[in-house]
Design a protein around this motif. Structure first.
Motif, mmCIF file in Angstrom:
data_model
loop_
_atom_site.group_PDB
_atom_site.id
_atom_site.type_symbol
_atom_site.label_atom_id
_atom_site.label_comp_id
_atom_site.label_asym_id
_atom_site.label_seq_id
_atom_site.Cartn_x
_atom_site.Cartn_y
_atom_site.Cartn_z
ATOM 1 N N THR A 65 0.812 -1.212 0.000
ATOM 2 C CA THR A 65 0.000 0.000 0.000
ATOM 3 C C THR A 65 0.848 1.266 0.000
ATOM 4 N N LEU A 66 0.376 2.251 -0.758
ATOM 5 C CA LEU A 66 0.943 3.594 -0.779
ATOM 6 C C LEU A 66 -0.025 4.504 -0.037
ATOM 7 N N TYR A 67 0.445 5.148 1.027
ATOM 8 C CA TYR A 67 -0.362 6.096 1.797
ATOM 9 C C TYR A 67 0.116 7.492 1.442
ATOM 10 N N HIS A 68 -0.810 8.435 1.319
ATOM 11 C CA HIS A 68 -0.405 9.772 0.910
ATOM 12 C C HIS A 68 -1.348 10.836 1.446
ATOM 13 N N GLY A 69 -0.773 12.022 1.681
ATOM 14 C CA GLY A 69 -1.576 13.186 2.003
ATOM 15 C C GLY A 69 -2.163 13.743 0.719
ATOM 16 N N ALA A 70 -2.867 14.859 0.812
ATOM 17 C CA ALA A 70 -3.419 15.513 -0.375
ATOM 18 C C ALA A 70 -2.269 16.171 -1.134
ATOM 19 N N LEU A 71 -1.858 15.569 -2.217
ATOM 20 C CA LEU A 71 -0.753 16.074 -3.025
ATOM 21 C C LEU A 71 -1.344 16.827 -4.218
ATOM 22 N N THR A 72 -1.728 18.061 -3.960
ATOM 23 C CA THR A 72 -2.388 18.874 -4.970
ATOM 24 C C THR A 72 -1.549 18.932 -6.245
ATOM 25 N N GLY A 73 -2.205 18.688 -7.354
ATOM 26 C CA GLY A 73 -1.541 18.698 -8.652
ATOM 27 C C GLY A 73 -1.091 17.320 -9.110
ATOM 28 N N VAL A 74 -0.842 16.414 -8.177
ATOM 29 C CA VAL A 74 -0.321 15.091 -8.555
ATOM 30 C C VAL A 74 -1.511 14.180 -8.902
ATOM 31 N N SER A 75 -2.029 14.408 -10.085
ATOM 32 C CA SER A 75 -3.190 13.640 -10.547
ATOM 33 C C SER A 75 -2.774 12.398 -11.317
ATOM 34 N N ASP A 76 -1.472 12.216 -11.509
ATOM 35 C CA ASP A 76 -0.983 11.056 -12.241
ATOM 36 C C ASP A 76 0.368 10.645 -11.649
ATOM 37 N N PHE A 77 0.385 9.487 -11.004
ATOM 38 C CA PHE A 77 1.584 8.956 -10.348
ATOM 39 C C PHE A 77 1.716 7.493 -10.741
ATOM 40 N N ASP A 78 2.872 7.102 -11.195
ATOM 41 C CA ASP A 78 3.112 5.723 -11.627
ATOM 42 C C ASP A 78 4.125 5.052 -10.707
ATOM 43 N N ILE A 79 4.044 3.728 -10.623
ATOM 44 C CA ILE A 79 5.053 2.953 -9.903
ATOM 45 C C ILE A 79 5.600 1.919 -10.871
ATOM 46 N N GLY A 80 6.900 2.006 -11.116
ATOM 47 C CA GLY A 80 7.538 1.128 -12.075
ATOM 48 C C GLY A 80 8.856 0.591 -11.568
ATOM 49 N N VAL A 81 9.688 0.208 -12.515
ATOM 50 C CA VAL A 81 10.910 -0.520 -12.197
ATOM 51 C C VAL A 81 12.077 0.037 -13.010
ATOM 52 N N GLU A 82 13.229 0.179 -12.349
ATOM 53 C CA GLU A 82 14.483 0.541 -13.010
ATOM 54 C C GLU A 82 15.542 -0.497 -12.680
ATOM 55 N N LYS A 83 16.549 -0.564 -13.534
ATOM 56 C CA LYS A 83 17.713 -1.413 -13.296
ATOM 57 C C LYS A 83 18.951 -0.594 -13.626
ATOM 58 N N ASP A 84 19.775 -0.343 -12.627
ATOM 59 C CA ASP A 84 21.013 0.416 -12.802
ATOM 60 C C ASP A 84 20.773 1.775 -13.465
ATOM 61 N N GLY A 85 19.710 2.470 -13.035
ATOM 62 C CA GLY A 85 19.424 3.807 -13.546
ATOM 63 C C GLY A 85 18.685 3.851 -14.874
ATOM 64 N N THR A 86 18.407 2.693 -15.459
ATOM 65 C CA THR A 86 17.691 2.635 -16.726
ATOM 66 C C THR A 86 16.264 2.158 -16.480
#
Length: 159
Positions: A65-86
């Motif tokens: 779970t991701l818990y968050h306060g009201a982050l005004t403006g952040v209407s699009d947030f993704d969670i993805g994956v990187e490997k060695d900065g790529t």
């Protein structure tokens, strides 16, 4: 209708020689606890938040779970994956999360039934485990216009 016997990936099918993958049978739960991560007014789209490292063979559990306060403006947030900065996938786990109102979201919101319970390398579309660690990365896809905080608890099973 026929009576059938079916075996889950976590149960050894007596008709085969192969044992089930250990992560499904003897997986141990681990947890990434990010602590509070500050988002500042003015953090722009494409800003990245590194949440933790996960083995490619890990199964990210649906109660993450991701818990968050009201982050005004952040209407699009993704969670993805990187490997060695790529970037491997900017939104492999969650795509288009709206964080403008305080609340919580699933870290694996993008995964549909049938994909939940797959090992991370399978979620990424790989046929074999590369045997590495991936960075879990949250990406702002919209500018933040107010200060706020988010915090993630990422539970995963691994052998």
């Amino acid at each position: 209708m026929a009576v059938v016997k079916k075996y889950a990936r976590s149960y050894k099918d007596p008709a085969t020689v192969a044992l089930p993958p250990a992560a499904f049978v003897e997986g141990r739960v681990r947890c990434i606890t990010t602590g509070p991560v500050a988002i500042a007014s003015g953090d722009s789209a494409t800003s990245r938040l590194y949440l933790g490292k996960v083995p490619s063979s890990a199964i990210i559990l649906p109660m993450s779970t991701l818990y968050h306060g009201a982050l005004t403006g952040v209407s699009d947030f993704d969670i993805g994956v990187e490997k060695d900065g790529t970037t491997v996938s900017i939104d492999a786990l969650a795509d288009g999360l709206n964080l403008t109102s305080a609340g919580n979201k699933s870290v694996v919101a993008k995964l549909a039934t049938g994909s939940i319970g797959k090992r991370l390398f399978e979620v990424l579309g790989l046929a074999t485990d590369p045997g590495c660690e991936y960075d879990l990365v949250g990406t702002l896809k919209a500018d933040a216009s107010a200060d706020g905080v988010l915090e993630a608890f990422v539970l995963y099973a691994k052998k």
